[in-house]
Design a protein around this motif. Structure first.
Motif, PDB file in Angstrom:
ATOM      1  N   LYS A  42       0.829  -1.206   0.000  1.00  0.00           N
ATOM      2  CA  LYS A  42       0.000   0.000   0.000  1.00  0.00           C
ATOM      3  C   LYS A  42       0.865   1.259   0.000  1.00  0.00           C
ATOM      4  O   LYS A  42       1.905   1.292   0.674  1.00  0.00           O
ATOM      5  N   LEU A  65      -6.620   0.773   1.207  1.00  0.00           N
ATOM      6  CA  LEU A  65      -5.870   1.241   0.036  1.00  0.00           C
ATOM      7  C   LEU A  65      -4.600   1.995   0.408  1.00  0.00           C
ATOM      8  O   LEU A  65      -3.675   2.094  -0.388  1.00  0.00           O
ATOM      9  N   ASN A 489      -8.885   8.052  -2.624  1.00  0.00           N
ATOM     10  CA  ASN A 489      -9.464   6.703  -2.764  1.00  0.00           C
ATOM     11  C   ASN A 489      -9.650   6.370  -4.244  1.00  0.00           C
ATOM     12  O   ASN A 489      -9.343   5.262  -4.683  1.00  0.00           O
ATOM     13  N   ALA A 492      -6.352   5.592  -5.900  1.00  0.00           N
ATOM     14  CA  ALA A 492      -5.854   4.256  -5.537  1.00  0.00           C
ATOM     15  C   ALA A 492      -6.631   3.156  -6.260  1.00  0.00           C
ATOM     16  O   ALA A 492      -6.128   2.067  -6.472  1.00  0.00           O
ATOM     17  N   HIS A 493      -7.875   3.469  -6.642  1.00  0.00           N
ATOM     18  CA  HIS A 493      -8.666   2.500  -7.407  1.00  0.00           C
ATOM     19  C   HIS A 493      -8.312   2.528  -8.888  1.00  0.00           C
ATOM     20  O   HIS A 493      -8.941   1.853  -9.687  1.00  0.00           O
TER      21      HIS A 493
END
Ligand code: NAI
Length: 581
Positions: A42, A65, A489, A492-493
């Protein structure tokens, strides 16, 4: 035949329960395993600060994440808008404090330390631990009103050295850094402020103010005081007519009206003087002028003297030196205590970070970011809250990119259609669309209602000039924190940052408590809310109930919501407690 059937059913239920349980254990182990694997890969997200922006981010960031570490010298979140209430005992100190660890959860590692240096090239922060730091500005070497407040109460002034607790400095590597370290009090280098005035920015400040008020009343009650000295001790000066100064003056006046006669019957209320000194020609100048007028009239009724267009030039131990705008003469106002609330300035840490990044950081008041809150000139570094300022792209400068090359003139509808798809690049357009439209209407259009591109550019340049930085409020910081959590977020996706929506501030109104169970609310600039409530600002008792319900909902946890409701009830039923503890 019923017996075997029953046995079958029993067997099937047992098999289902055992199977289900085994499946659950398997899934749980799988999950644990994958989490552990994730942690190694991560990205390391380091967050500096535990204020409005950081806490909003940490409560929403997906810790599956990111490996999140938070560094802050303050191991709690502070409900800053309630500090004036804490300083007169309407609200208790613990009510405005949320310990940060349970608040953000055990998946986020918190270290109580101060970041003293950032190396953007090596992506590393240097931290120093300061066990006694309380987050407020103090100047230990000088005698001050704060020392008086700290050292009163006999044995409480004894300093205990119970064991050595050293914390060696440490360094942390980061992949993504979020700087949200806030700002500090601005004294404008006015002589005497550091030594003789109280601030109202951190919890220890509010505690000291409360003790100092108590000290003034106790000292004034001593029978051998001269009349002159008693009047001085009962004179309270608040410097700065922004929301902090106004709310403090209001809370202090409430306390005098509601509780003084119960606690100090020997003191004459008419001898108490609260003065609010403001350099501009009206208080609450950021609000609608009707609100300023209403508040000044209301303060007049509450016996708070408002000294507009007056600068405080110096604070001495027993008086403040005043100067009226345009007048060469200086006046002195004797006082028992001074609260200094003239706004904020960047912390030295923020200044050195700006210098280190270099040319792109030209704003002396804050770290400059783009509309994604990315620090200009420092990749993978974000900044939010009071320490940062968003630089909006200028629409006037970008006109060449917006309008096709062969276009010589266009009308407002065509212009609006061009902008529609690019709106997210210029978040400010929404707020000044009305103004652009009005300028279009006033502009020198040809017979087709069209405008020359050169004229359009100068019109947009004018609109750009109206761009104001976002105010340094809890509301802005909170929205920035929420935005950045969702933004990170999404990245990170696997989303491409440039394809995502930039930050857009939605103003929900400004409100301030003005005393006597009255508040003021300004909905201008709020869009929908303004349409619903109308253009007129709200003031009075209705606004007060709205103000209270707003803070009740804004309290972060149910625990502090309950504490706040009980504090209000307690001070209404039994009065405020300003005893010095
Ligand atoms: P501020 O910057 O809003 O107001 C400071 C005031 O002090 C200004 O009006 C300035 O003209 C005056 N001043 C400066 N130097 C002076 C001098 N030497 N003598 C006399 N007056 C002087 O500061 P404040 O109230 O601390 O607020 C800081 C930020 O926090 C603001 O953005 C404010 O909107 C926000 N805030 C909002 C609250 C709310 O919405 N209820 C409550 C508290 C703060």
């Amino acid at each position: 035949s019923t017996v075997p059937r029953r046995r079958w059913r029993g067997l099937m239920i047992t098999a289902a329960v055992v199977g289900g349980y085994a499946g659950y254990i398997y899934a749980w182990r799988e999950n644990l395993f994958s989490l552990q694997k994730d942690r190694e890969n991560k990205p390391k997200l380091v967050v500096l600060g535990t204020g409005w922006a950081s806490v909003a981010l940490m409560r929403r960031i997906d810790t599956k994440l990111y490996d999140v570490q938070c560094i802050s010298p303050r191991n709690y979140f502070l409900m800053t808008p309630l500090l004036p209430s804490v300083s007169v005992g309407t609200v208790e100190t613990r009510t405005v404090v949320e310990p940060v660890r349970p608040l953000v959860g055990t998946n986020i590692k918190f270290l109580e330390a101060e970041c003293v240096d950032i190396d953007p090239e090596k992506k590393r922060v240097v931290c120093q631990s300061t066990p006694s730091i309380d987050g407020s500005q103090t100047n230990e070497s000088q005698f001050s009103q704060r020392d008086v407040a700290d050292n009163v109460g006999g044995s409480s002034s004894r300093r205990v050295h119970d064991g050595a607790r050293t914390r060696p400095p440490f360094e942390l590597d980061y992949d993504v850094l979020v700087v949200a370290v806030g700002a500090e009090n601005n004294t404008f280098n006015t002589p005497g402020v550091d030594s003789h005035a109280h601030f109202l920015k951190e919890l220890p400040d509010a505690r000291r103010v409360r003790a100092a008020i108590s000290d003034c009343f106790e000292s004034a009650s001593i029978p051998s005081q001269t009349e002159e000295e008693r009047k001085r001790l009962l004179s309270f000066v608040v410097v700065g007519g922004g929301p902090t100064g106004v709310e403090f003056a209001a809370e202090l006046s409430d306390m005098v009206h509601e509780d003084l006669s119960k606690n100090f019957p020997q003191l004459d209320r008419s001898e108490i003087r609260i003065s609010l000194v403001e350099a501009l020609d009206q208080i609450l100048s950021m609000y609608d002028h009707k609100i300023s007028e209403y508040t000044e009239k209301h303060f007049d009724r509450e016996n708070i003297s408002v000294l507009n267009s007056t600068f405080v030039k110096e604070v001495k131990q027993t008086e403040v030196v005043l100067q009226k705008r345009g007048s060469p003469e200086k006046d002195s106002l004797p006082c028992g205590m001074v609260v200094w609330a003239t706004g904020i300035k960047p912390r030295p840490f923020v200044n050195s970070l700006r210098k280190r990044i270099g040319a792109l950081q030209s704003n002396p008041r804050a770290v400059v970011t783009d509309t994604y809150l990315r620090v200009m000139g420092a990749p993978t570094m974000y900044a939010m809250g009071d320490c940062s300022s968003i630089q909006m792209p200028k629409v006037g400068d970008a006109i060449a990119n917006l309008v096709p090359e062969d276009t010589k003139e266009l009308d407002f509808e065509e212009f609006a259609a061009l902008l529609k798809d690019r709106m997210h690049e210029y978040p400010q357009l929404e707020s000044y669309a009305e103004q652009v439209k009005a300028s279009f209407e006033k502009a020198d259009l040809n017979q087709d209602g069209k405008l020359q591109i050169s004229e359009l550019k100068s019109l947009l340049d004018e609109a750009d000039k109206l761009l104001r930085p976002l105010p340094a409020t809890a509301q802005v910081a909170n929205q920035e924190g929420k935005f950045l959590a969702q933004h990170l977020n999404k990245i990170a996706h696997g989303s491409d940052e440039e394809d995502l929506e930039p930050f857009r501030y939605r103003h929900l109104g400004s409100l301030a408590y003005v005393g006597g169970d009255k508040a003021v609310i300004d909905f201008s600039g709020t869009g929908v809310l303004q349409k619903f409530f109308g253009l007129e600002p709200i003031n009075g008792r209705g606004a007060f109930y709205l103000w209270r319900s707003f803070y009740l909902t804004e309290m972060v946890t149910l625990r502090t919501k309950i504490l706040l409701a009980f504090d209000w009830l307690r001070s209404k039923l039994f009065g405020r407690d300003i005893s010095r503890v």
